[in-house]
Design a protein around this motif. Structure first.
Motif, mmCIF file in Angstrom:
data_model
loop_
_atom_site.group_PDB
_atom_site.id
_atom_site.type_symbol
_atom_site.label_atom_id
_atom_site.label_comp_id
_atom_site.label_asym_id
_atom_site.label_seq_id
_atom_site.Cartn_x
_atom_site.Cartn_y
_atom_site.Cartn_z
ATOM 1 N N ALA A 137 58.306 -43.880 48.113
ATOM 2 C CA ALA A 137 56.888 -43.476 48.122
ATOM 3 C C ALA A 137 56.171 -44.277 47.050
ATOM 4 C CB ALA A 137 56.791 -41.984 47.817
ATOM 5 N N ASP A 138 54.850 -44.346 47.173
ATOM 6 C CA ASP A 138 54.078 -45.081 46.165
ATOM 7 C C ASP A 138 53.853 -44.147 44.980
ATOM 8 O OD1 ASP A 138 51.182 -47.242 46.233
ATOM 9 O OD2 ASP A 138 52.263 -46.304 44.560
ATOM 10 N N PRO A 142 54.472 -55.305 45.807
ATOM 11 C CA PRO A 142 55.712 -56.064 45.612
ATOM 12 C C PRO A 142 56.963 -55.402 46.183
ATOM 13 C CG PRO A 142 55.147 -54.873 43.616
ATOM 14 C CD PRO A 142 54.046 -54.597 44.582
#
Ligand code: T1G
Length: 697
Positions: free
Chosen positions: A62-63, A22
């Motif tokens: 960043a994830d 998302p």
């Protein structure tokens, strides 16, 4: 090419479009796609590259779901450096929230354009780390040390206009990121612009970084990330770029390995999980346009203010016209704060106070509202009268809510013909400021009424937590226990001042006695009197010094004296000399010989009491999961965010040790230190509260 980054040519421009909903987090596939995309653009003769995000935002960082796992190549700092090193002109077009690693990718690009609604920032410190992909090395070169340190240590989001003025953005243009990005890239090519690498710009002049480090550390109240980020900026000023990048990486990895990073990531995901309840899946909330508030005191006026600011119309019901006008005064004063801060224009202020707000003294005025919140005197008889009248006048389907902080919602619901429409909405004072809302679900409360409680919370920008019915629900019930633990330590030899200091050193904004002075000592006095009237277990240790303090008129800040004496204009007080004699008299009357307490023991006992009661609250189903308790304490009780909440803290210090301490202390006070069955169960099975969160997700 990974589908996470699309590749397309438009004339001389190669387009790399991120498609990782998302929030286009910079997960492994996205990082790979960017490196491959740049190489492909160079190989197939493009002259410029445009990078932007599909969906709601440019890369939002960043994830963070990868945190705690072994990092995978290509590392984000290397991706930024690879983009910057390209001989092509690289343009980033920003929209949504370009945050953290997202902004760092943009800073690795040569030019940056954004739509007017875009926001940028380096919020890493808010999740316990620091910029780790060149943010502390490139941003200072662009905006100077002072602005860079403000942006990095605050983690705040910056609007496009301010970012343009800072020099972070080159252009702000209406349109879609793709359109404005393509046009800007073409313009740069047509004008023969050179690629512009920030790393090749001169580093700013150094400042006194030791002083800056100490100031930031002090401000962080024990949080280390902002201070280490200052060392990152220092490396930018004192080392060549590549060395600076290495230093940033070292500092970043130190934070990645820290408990504080674990705590803050836990807080980040918990505050999002807390509103995701299985029983609400697929349940639509009821309509919410107009609300009624009964009682225009501090709480009622705060609730009305929050509702008005969220766009709801409000009927404020008071007993008399004078009381209603006084309520209007409180609401206008609350809104005046938003006006002063520029959150409201004068016209909006007028609208809210003249059109959206209606004063009333007759219950009939509540006939059309969708939801009523009563904030009247904390007395069951009074509440029952109010709900009986609401039951008679409110339209079918209207929700009847009590703001009570401890009374039994089931008993209140039973005095109406519509118990399914009755719920508790426990706000925290000041209600237009405090983020926490306890949505208290009674036995008969309908699912769509619960969903409406959460929808109202979202609308008021609150963090809502589901609570079951018990004395004090989640937060106040746990507060009552750890406050009692502190009072026991005072009987045994600690002082209120030592306890407050030990807990502010632990990270609380204020210690329990300073908080009591702020809230009003008469509130605790009333609770103790109520509980004594209801009958206190003879095994419970009692104390009288706190009552005597109230009997002598010391109610805290509101009377100028409590545990502390407050001088006009000074927030912090000094110890009240009347307090220790009362404590010493109480100890003597109970034949207690005071002993020394270390700060560590004070914190250990205080936190153990908090964890133990929290485990009871979860075990009894009053809180759905351990994370619900963590969010409650973080948002309503000043628990230090970098510790993640009491149950995250407990997991990190180790449940077996806590249980063993309680078993030792139970030898001196077996009543207070009865371990929660859930805590004993988790220790016996070698599980943690986090395991429980995952099991009940
Ligand atoms: N990584 C993974 N998931 C994320 C994420 C992220 N960075 N940000 C959001 N999500 C998930 C979130 O958990 C939720 O998931 C969904 O997206 C919608 O989020 C090297 C190391 C971007 C302003 O700190 O501030 O870059 O619950 O509900 O209200 O220097 O999310 O739907 O399953 O919050 O519209 C830096 C954190 C990372 C940004 C959007 N970036 N995110 O708010 O939606 S560290 C951040 C936010 C870093 C580098 C370092 C907000 C948002 P689910 P949401 P929103």
């Amino acid at each position: 090419m990974s589908e996470a980054i699309g590749y397309e040519r438009v004339g001389d421009i190669a387009i790399l479009a991120a498609n990782n909903p998302p929030v286009n987090a910079l997960g492994h596939d996205v990082r790979n796609g960017l490196v491959d995309g740049i190489a492909r653009a160079e190989a197939d003769g493009a002259k410029a590259v445009l990078i932007y995000g599909e969906g709601k935002t440019y890369f939002a960082g960043a994830d963070i779901r990868e945190f705690g796992k072994p990092p995978t190549q290509p590392f984000l700092p290397d991706v930024c450096t690879r983009i910057e090193a390209s001989p092509l002109i690289v343009v980033s077009a920003l929209h949504g929230t370009a945050l953290g690693g997202g902004l760092e990718i943009a800073l690795g690009s040569h030019f940056r354009i954004a739509v007017p609604t875009a926001r940028v920032g380096l919020p890493e410190v808010l999740i316990g780390v620091m910029p780790g992909a060149g943010g502390t090395q490139r941003l200072p070169r662009l905006v100077g040390v002072d602005v860079a340190v403000d942006v990095i240590t605050s983690g705040r989001q910056i609007g496009a206009k301010e970012a343009l003025a800072m020099g972070v953005l080159d252009r702000v243009v209406e349109g879609t990121p793709r359109e404005i990005g393509l046009a800007y890239a073409q313009e740069l090519l047509d004008s023969g612009a050179e690629r512009r690498a920030i790393s090749e710009m001169p580093a700013p002049e150094a400042v006194d970084f030791d002083a800056l480090y100490n100031m930031v550390l002090q401000k962080g109240r024990g949080q280390i990330a902002p201070a280490l980020a200052v060392r990152g900026v220092q490396a930018c000023c004192e080392l060549p770029f590549e060395e600076g990048m290495k230093r940033e990486r070292e500092l970043f990895m130190e934070l990645m390995a820290s408990d504080q990073r674990q705590g803050m990531i836990h807080a980040f995901f918990s505050e999002r999980a807390v509103g995701k309840l299985p029983e609400l899946k697929g349940v639509a909330p009821r309509n919410l346009n107009a609300v009624g508030v009964i009682g225009g005191g501090t709480m009622g006026a705060g609730i009305a203010t929050a509702a008005l600011l969220s766009g709801l119309s409000v009927v404020m019901l008071e007993m008399t016209a004078e009381a209603a006008e006084a309520a209007r005064g409180r609401i206008e004063s609350n809104l005046g704060g938003a006006l002063k801060r520029g959150k409201l224009s004068q016209a909006q202020f007028e609208d809210l106070t003249t059109k959206a707000l209606t004063l009333a003294t007759d219950y009939a005025a509540l006939g059309d509202v969708d939801l009523v919140i009563e904030a009247v005197f904390e007395d069951m008889g009074v509440k029952k009268q109010v709900f009986t009248q609401l039951d008679a006048v409110c339209k079918p389907g209207a929700i009847l809510a009590s703001n009570t902080s401890y009374l039994d919602i089931n008993e209140i619901a039973a005095c109406t013909k519509r118990p399914a429409d009755v719920i508790g909405l426990h706000f925290f004072s000041p209600a237009h400021v405090m983020k926490l809302l306890e949505v208290v679900v009674a036995d008969k409360t309908a699912a769509d009424v619960v969903a409406t409680g959460f929808a109202l919370g979202n609308r008021l920008k609150k963090t809502s937590v589901r609570a079951g019915v018990c004395d004090g629900f989640i937060g106040n019930r746990i507060l009552s226990t750890y406050r009692t633990c502190a009072d026991h330590m005072i009987l045994d030899g600690a002082t209120p001042y030592q306890i407050d200091k030990a807990l502010t050193d632990f990270g609380f904004a204020m210690g329990p006695y300073a908080v009591a002075d702020l809230a009003g000592l008469d509130i605790g006095w009333a609770v103790r009197k109520r509980k004594r009237a209801e009958g206190v277990d003879p095994r419970a240790r009692d104390f009288t010094y706190a009552d005597k303090l109230c009997e002598d008129g010391h109610f805290g800040q509101k009377t100028g004296t409590g545990y502390y004496v407050y001088q006009a204009g000074k927030r912090a007080g000094v110890p009240n000399p009347d307090v220790m004699p009362l404590i010493e008299a109480d100890r003597a009357a109970q034949g207690l010989t005071p002993r020394d307490f270390s700060d560590d023991e004070i914190v250990r006992r205080y936190m153990a009491a908090m964890v133990n009661e929290a485990a009871k609250v979860v075990g009894e189903g009053i809180a759905r999961r351990p994370l619900d308790v963590d969010v409650t304490l973080l948002y309503g009780y000043g628990f230090p965010r970098y510790r993640g909440g009491p149950l995250k803290w407990a997991d990190m210090v180790g449940l077996p040790g806590l249980l063993s301490d309680m078993q030792d202390w139970a030898k001196e006070d077996g009543y207070f230190w009865q371990p929660a069955p859930l805590l004993e169960e988790l220790v016996a099975e070698g599980r943690t509260f986090d395991d429980l969160n995952k099991e009940t997700a």
